[in-house]
Design a protein around this motif. Structure first.
Motif, PDB file in Angstrom:
ATOM      1  N   THR A  63       8.997  -6.518   4.760  1.00 36.34           N
ATOM      2  CA  THR A  63       8.783  -5.477   3.745  1.00 36.34           C
ATOM      3  C   THR A  63       9.826  -4.362   3.800  1.00 36.34           C
ATOM      4  OG1 THR A  63       7.273  -4.244   5.195  1.00 36.34           O
ATOM      5  CG2 THR A  63       6.299  -5.903   3.734  1.00 36.34           C
ATOM      6  N   THR A  74       6.886  -7.582  -1.032  1.00 35.07           N
ATOM      7  CA  THR A  74       5.700  -6.753  -1.169  1.00 35.07           C
ATOM      8  C   THR A  74       4.777  -7.035   0.012  1.00 35.07           C
ATOM      9  OG1 THR A  74       4.439  -8.404  -2.396  1.00 35.07           O
ATOM     10  CG2 THR A  74       5.883  -6.930  -3.676  1.00 35.07           C
ATOM     11  N   ALA A  75       3.776  -6.173   0.196  1.00 35.99           N
ATOM     12  CA  ALA A  75       2.810  -6.393   1.268  1.00 35.99           C
ATOM     13  C   ALA A  75       2.069  -7.707   1.062  1.00 35.99           C
ATOM     14  CB  ALA A  75       1.826  -5.227   1.335  1.00 35.99           C
ATOM     15  N   ALA A  78       4.293 -10.504   2.126  1.00 30.10           N
ATOM     16  CA  ALA A  78       4.405 -10.543   3.584  1.00 30.10           C
ATOM     17  C   ALA A  78       3.175 -11.200   4.203  1.00 30.10           C
ATOM     18  CB  ALA A  78       4.592  -9.131   4.136  1.00 30.10           C
ATOM     19  N   ARG A  79       1.997 -10.931   3.646  1.00 24.05           N
ATOM     20  CA  ARG A  79       0.778 -11.575   4.152  1.00 24.05           C
ATOM     21  C   ARG A  79       0.851 -13.087   3.957  1.00 24.05           C
ATOM     22  NH1 ARG A  79      -1.796  -7.013   1.956  1.00 24.05           N
ATOM     23  NH2 ARG A  79      -2.365  -8.140   0.046  1.00 24.05           N
ATOM     24  N   GLY A 257      -2.508  -7.117  12.363  1.00 21.67           N
ATOM     25  CA  GLY A 257      -1.681  -7.368  11.194  1.00 21.67           C
ATOM     26  C   GLY A 257      -0.319  -7.944  11.509  1.00 21.67           C
ATOM     27  N   MET A 307      -6.623  -4.181   5.349  1.00 18.66           N
ATOM     28  CA  MET A 307      -5.924  -4.370   4.081  1.00 18.66           C
ATOM     29  C   MET A 307      -6.066  -3.147   3.176  1.00 18.66           C
ATOM     30  SD  MET A 307      -6.345  -8.403   3.081  1.00 18.66           S
ATOM     31  CE  MET A 307      -8.123  -8.496   3.251  1.00 18.66           C
ATOM     32  N   ALA A 310      -3.789  -0.399   4.456  1.00 20.98           N
ATOM     33  CA  ALA A 310      -2.388  -0.700   4.161  1.00 20.98           C
ATOM     34  C   ALA A 310      -2.067  -0.387   2.702  1.00 20.98           C
ATOM     35  CB  ALA A 310      -2.099  -2.164   4.465  1.00 20.98           C
ATOM     36  N   ALA A 311      -2.993  -0.694   1.814  1.00 21.87           N
ATOM     37  CA  ALA A 311      -2.784  -0.407   0.391  1.00 21.87           C
ATOM     38  C   ALA A 311      -2.749   1.093   0.136  1.00 21.87           C
ATOM     39  CB  ALA A 311      -3.885  -1.065  -0.441  1.00 21.87           C
ATOM     40  N   ARG A 314       0.614   2.756   1.273  1.00 21.80           N
ATOM     41  CA  ARG A 314       1.854   2.311   0.670  1.00 21.80           C
ATOM     42  C   ARG A 314       2.569   3.467  -0.039  1.00 21.80           C
ATOM     43  NH1 ARG A 314      -0.085  -2.059  -2.251  1.00 21.80           N
ATOM     44  NH2 ARG A 314      -0.356  -3.009  -0.204  1.00 21.80           N
TER      45      ARG A 314
END
Length: 402
Positions: A63, A74-75, A78-79, A257, A307, A310-311, A314
């Motif tokens: 990222t 994007t995250a 990456a996931r 993560g 999650m 993390a959102a 951002r």
């Protein structure tokens, strides 16, 4: 590979990521992440090649911005990349030291353009190892009491003092160092953060031998060590903010993560092998079954919270408090899993070595013992609870004298 924009087709990206990994990940390394998880970077030729290949792709730091060598993903992408790496038994070969997980993200937050261009590409390529100089003999949980000093020497800083528990210092090329630059200011306000070259005569590392025989920690001594003025990360005397942000990146990296590597075998599968099942195919031990379900619920809640955090984070590089919640949550999930694993193994969960115990049984015992440290490293559970009570719940500071 196609240029995926903001409206990325995740499944299309999954297909391309899967194809690239299958074409580039060395089959000889499948499921062998342990080869790359030592105290320093591995010199195994296949790992060296995989580290270079993944770094050139930018996916060592998926990222991070492309202009510094990152993947620009994007995250969500990456996931997916992490999921596809786990699917084929691939792993991240550059997770030694603190470059990817702590220093790099903090340089992205606070670094100058020159600092980013200098330090980020070598981290992504796995060419350098970083350590972090925080704790001191008399400044552990009360880190703001640190006394290691950096004095203005014109065009450079002159550094003197001692750090302790410096993980991997004996193998490191660089150190993210908290120092005191103003002894007249309040203790939180006179601290700065320096990026220090470890390859100089003014720095000595002394590994601390543990009872296991390993020496992952060091005492680190600075005697007229030198760092250029450009080594200052962030503003002078505002290093406490930079240091807190790094700790948040550390705690985030400890919450489940991380990218790649096949996850642990589902606990219900292990339980069935040891405890057996009833006529309906359920675990025969009803009490254990109930506690296992509770554990699985906690693990899923932790994953969803991770999650969500993390959102929410951002695009925001200011220190937040969610990592403290997630650090304690991850610790709880991991330690309870370890306890349940040993319980279901019964007497087979008591072995340290020998032919009477399988590899998985021995590893379960060692993981259980090592997992106790999760309550301490990266900020103890008690410190995290204090942060949660004061900064999230708004409770009064009970550490102040009356």
């Amino acid at each position: 590979m196609a240029d995926f924009g903001a409206d990325v087709d995740i499944e299309a990206f999954r297909g391309e990521a899967r194809a690239w990994l299958e074409a580039n990940f060395p089959a000889s390394l499948k499921g062998k992440a342990a080869l790359a998880t030592g105290e320093s970077k591995s010199s195994h030729p296949d790992i060296v090649a995989w580290r270079r290949t993944l770094g050139e792709k930018g996916w060592s730091a998926p990222t991070w911005p492309k202009e510094y060598g990152g993947g620009g993903l994007t995250a969500a992408q990456a996931r997916v990349l992490g999921q596809e790496m786990a699917r084929i038994g691939a792993f991240h070969p550059s997770m030694f030291g603190m470059g990817i997980t702590m220093i790099g993200p903090t340089i992205l937050d606070y670094g100058t353009e020159e600092q980013k261009k200098k330090h980020l590409p070598p981290i992504i390529m796995g060419e350098v190892q970083w350590c972090v100089g925080y704790s001191e003999p008399n400044a552990g949980s009360d880190l703001a009491s640190l006394q290691t000093r950096a004095d203005d020497a014109g065009d450079s800083w002159k550094i003197n003092g001692q750090k302790i528990w410096t993980s991997g210092a004996q193998h490191s090329d660089w150190c993210g160092l908290l120092v005191r630059t103003d002894f007249s200011a309040k203790k939180h306000e006179g601290i700065s953060f320096l990026l220090v070259d470890m390859h100089q005569p003014g720095i000595e590392t002394r590994p601390i031998a543990l009872i296991s025989g390993a020496s992952p920690f060091c005492e680190t001594f600075f005697t007229d060590a030198v760092a250029p003025k450009a080594a200052l990360l962030g503003q002078i005397n505002v290093g406490w903010t930079v240091g807190k942000r790094l700790l948040q990146h550390e705690r985030a990296s400890q919450t489940g993560g991380s990218m790649g590597g096949r996850g642990p075998k589902p606990l219900n599968e292990i339980a069935k092998a040891y405890l057996g099942v009833d006529g309906e195919g359920r675990l025969a031990d009803a009490d254990f079954r109930t506690r296992l379900v509770r554990h699985e619920m906690d693990a899923r809640v932790h994953g969803q919270t991770l999650m969500r955090a993390a959102a929410e984070a951002r695009g925001n590089n200011s220190p937040g408090n969610a990592p403290s919640v997630l650090k304690n949550s991850a610790t709880n999930v991991a330690q309870i899993r370890a306890e349940l694993t040993l319980e279901l193994m019964g007497s087979q969960g008591l072995g340290w070595d020998g032919a009477n115990y399988s590899h998985d049984e021995v590893e379960a015992v060692r993981s259980w013992l090592w997992g106790k440290a999760m309550s301490i490293y990266g900020g103890s559970a008690e410190i995290q609870n204090n942060i949660i009570s004061k900064r999230i719940l708004g409770l009064p500071d009970n550490t102040q004298s009356t």
